[in-house]
Design a protein around this motif. Structure first.
Motif, PDB file in Angstrom:
ATOM      1  N   THR A 174       0.836  -1.197   0.000  1.00 21.80           N
ATOM      2  CA  THR A 174       0.000   0.000   0.000  1.00 21.80           C
ATOM      3  C   THR A 174       0.871   1.248   0.000  1.00 21.80           C
ATOM      4  O   THR A 174       1.995   1.249   0.522  1.00 21.80           O
ATOM      5  CB  THR A 174      -0.928   0.064   1.230  1.00 21.80           C
ATOM      6  N   PHE A 264      -9.567  -4.593   0.411  1.00 25.24           N
ATOM      7  CA  PHE A 264      -8.478  -5.274   1.099  1.00 25.24           C
ATOM      8  C   PHE A 264      -8.773  -6.716   1.500  1.00 25.24           C
ATOM      9  O   PHE A 264      -7.955  -7.347   2.152  1.00 25.24           O
ATOM     10  CB  PHE A 264      -8.065  -4.460   2.330  1.00 25.24           C
ATOM     11  N   ARG A 269      -7.453  -8.538  -3.156  1.00 24.48           N
ATOM     12  CA  ARG A 269      -5.990  -8.375  -3.214  1.00 24.48           C
ATOM     13  C   ARG A 269      -5.365  -9.158  -4.368  1.00 24.48           C
ATOM     14  O   ARG A 269      -4.219  -8.891  -4.734  1.00 24.48           O
ATOM     15  CB  ARG A 269      -5.356  -8.785  -1.877  1.00 24.48           C
ATOM     16  N   VAL A 275      -1.952  -0.843  -3.758  1.00 29.82           N
ATOM     17  CA  VAL A 275      -3.056   0.093  -3.575  1.00 29.82           C
ATOM     18  C   VAL A 275      -2.495   1.476  -3.319  1.00 29.82           C
ATOM     19  O   VAL A 275      -1.566   1.644  -2.516  1.00 29.82           O
ATOM     20  CB  VAL A 275      -3.945  -0.321  -2.387  1.00 29.82           C
ATOM     21  N   ALA A 277      -3.687   4.685  -1.568  1.00 32.79           N
ATOM     22  CA  ALA A 277      -4.712   5.221  -0.685  1.00 32.79           C
ATOM     23  C   ALA A 277      -4.556   6.735  -0.611  1.00 32.79           C
ATOM     24  O   ALA A 277      -3.470   7.267  -0.844  1.00 32.79           O
ATOM     25  CB  ALA A 277      -4.586   4.597   0.706  1.00 32.79           C
ATOM     26  N   ALA A 283      -4.269   3.697   4.226  1.00 34.95           N
ATOM     27  CA  ALA A 283      -3.279   2.725   3.757  1.00 34.95           C
ATOM     28  C   ALA A 283      -2.744   1.854   4.885  1.00 34.95           C
ATOM     29  O   ALA A 283      -2.593   0.633   4.729  1.00 34.95           O
ATOM     30  CB  ALA A 283      -2.116   3.456   3.087  1.00 34.95           C
ATOM     31  N   PHE A 287      -2.909  -2.423   6.198  1.00 34.36           N
ATOM     32  CA  PHE A 287      -1.586  -3.034   6.077  1.00 34.36           C
ATOM     33  C   PHE A 287      -1.114  -3.616   7.408  1.00 34.36           C
ATOM     34  O   PHE A 287      -0.666  -4.767   7.482  1.00 34.36           O
ATOM     35  CB  PHE A 287      -0.562  -2.010   5.575  1.00 34.36           C
TER      36      PHE A 287
END
Length: 351
Positions: A174, A264, A269, A275, A277, A283, A287
């Motif tokens: 991310t 997510f 995914r 990604v 964000a 983000a 994660f």
């Protein structure tokens, strides 16, 4: 951006981080497990007395070898933890008790690591966690490592380029488009240009450092439900979607704007490589939920490689023996792989 002076066989330069945090703890714990974790050689830029004292406190058998140059690190790494001393000793350190008096040494360690990496004497910079408030109390103008590293690159003569913070793990990658700013300032900071620049740097980094030939970038909306066709906000139609159209016109595989709350899960995914964000927590919450122990913070867009564990200083754990070194070990491994990939890419670029 090509990485300057990429010498993948050089040792990794590890910064001290905040000496009152868990940086020394995870560094020592990782070195002790160097064989079982197959760690690449590294050296630490710190006061050797700090690491000796922390090893004694933790009951870790980790001999400290003072080195005078990075080139000596590999020869001693198997027997002792190589430490390149700071120019000035640290003032006394109490684990868990951050002090403004440590700020100068923290900054010196980062500056030296960058300098050695840019000149090829280290393959990459691996940073231990810092506490921004400690540095800011001395007038430090940056909100974190990422911004300071960009300034150091410019200081060494490299053209300024906005750095990109990539959070990387095998399960998710991310990137926050806006990073260390208050949430209320995100709306003013978010522009088509910053999304486009971030996506370009991310795509380039995924290709150069991670071997992804044509990266797929999933780009989040800013508002709930990606704005719900304007009912919940116009940033998606006015800013995000036009940026995506421009990226596609350039040949970058960008999709979106996607609602962040459906992006997510496991099946989603599988549809992208990273990604983008719109703000920090959009983000980092997913994660760290998925990869808290093995995630790595990578800075893209710099003329050198930088990785870091994805956790902070964890002052409450410093000196207790409870800090998990896994993310630090993963940061070392990823830095080595990125250096090798950059060297290979550089060879392919040459006629």
């Amino acid at each position: 951006m090509a990485v300057s002076h990429a010498f993948p066989d050089s040792p990794l330069a590890v910064t001290m981080g905040d000496p009152a945090g868990i940086g020394p703890d995870v560094t020592l714990a990782a070195w002790v497990r160097r064989q079982e974790c197959a760690l690449p050689p590294f050296f630490v830029i710190a006061d050797p007395a700090l690491l000796e004292a922390r090893a004694a406190l933790l009951g870790i058998d980790a001999p400290i070898a003072r080195i005078t140059r990075p080139e000596d690190a590999a020869a001693v790494f198997g027997m002792a933890l190589p430490v390149l001393p700071l120019r000035s000793p640290l003032v006394p350190v109490v684990p868990g008790k951050p002090s403004v008096a440590h700020a100068g040494a923290i900054i010196e360690s980062i500056e030296e690591a960058v300098s050695l990496t840019l000149t090829g004497r280290a393959a990459a910079v691996v940073t231990a966690p810092i506490a921004k408030f400690v540095l800011m109390e001395t007038g430090f103008p940056h909100a974190g490592h990422t911004e300071f590293l960009a300034e150091l690159a410019e200081r060494h003569g490299h053209p300024p380029r906005p750095p990109v913070m990539l959070m990387a793990s095998p399960r998710l990658k991310t990137v926050p488009v806006t990073v260390h700013i208050p949430l209320k300032e995100v709306f003013a900071a978010l522009t088509r240009e910053i999304i486009i620049d971030t996506a370009r740097t991310t795509a380039e980094g995924l290709t150069r450092f991670f071997g992804v030939a044509r990266p797929r970038l999933a780009i989040c909306g800013l508002n709930p439900h990606a704005g719900e066709n304007g009912a919940l906000g116009h940033e998606e139609t006015d800013i995000v979607a036009p940026a995506i159209e421009r990226l596609r016109a350039e040949g970058i595989r960008a999709s979106g704007p996607h609602p962040a709350d459906t992006l997510f899960h496991d099946a989603a995914r599988e549809t992208y490589d990273a990604v983008l964000a719109m703000y920090h927590d959009q983000a980092l919450i997913p994660f760290k939920t998925l990869a808290f122990d093995d995630g790595v913070n990578v800075t893209l867009g710099l003329p050198f490689i930088r990785t870091s564990p994805d956790h902070g200083t964890a002052f409450a754990l410093a000196g207790t023996g409870q800090a998990n070194p896994r993310s630090f070990a993963e940061a070392l491994h990823l830095a080595r792989r990125m250096a090798a990939s950059a060297a290979e890419a550089g060879a392919e670029d040459r006629p």
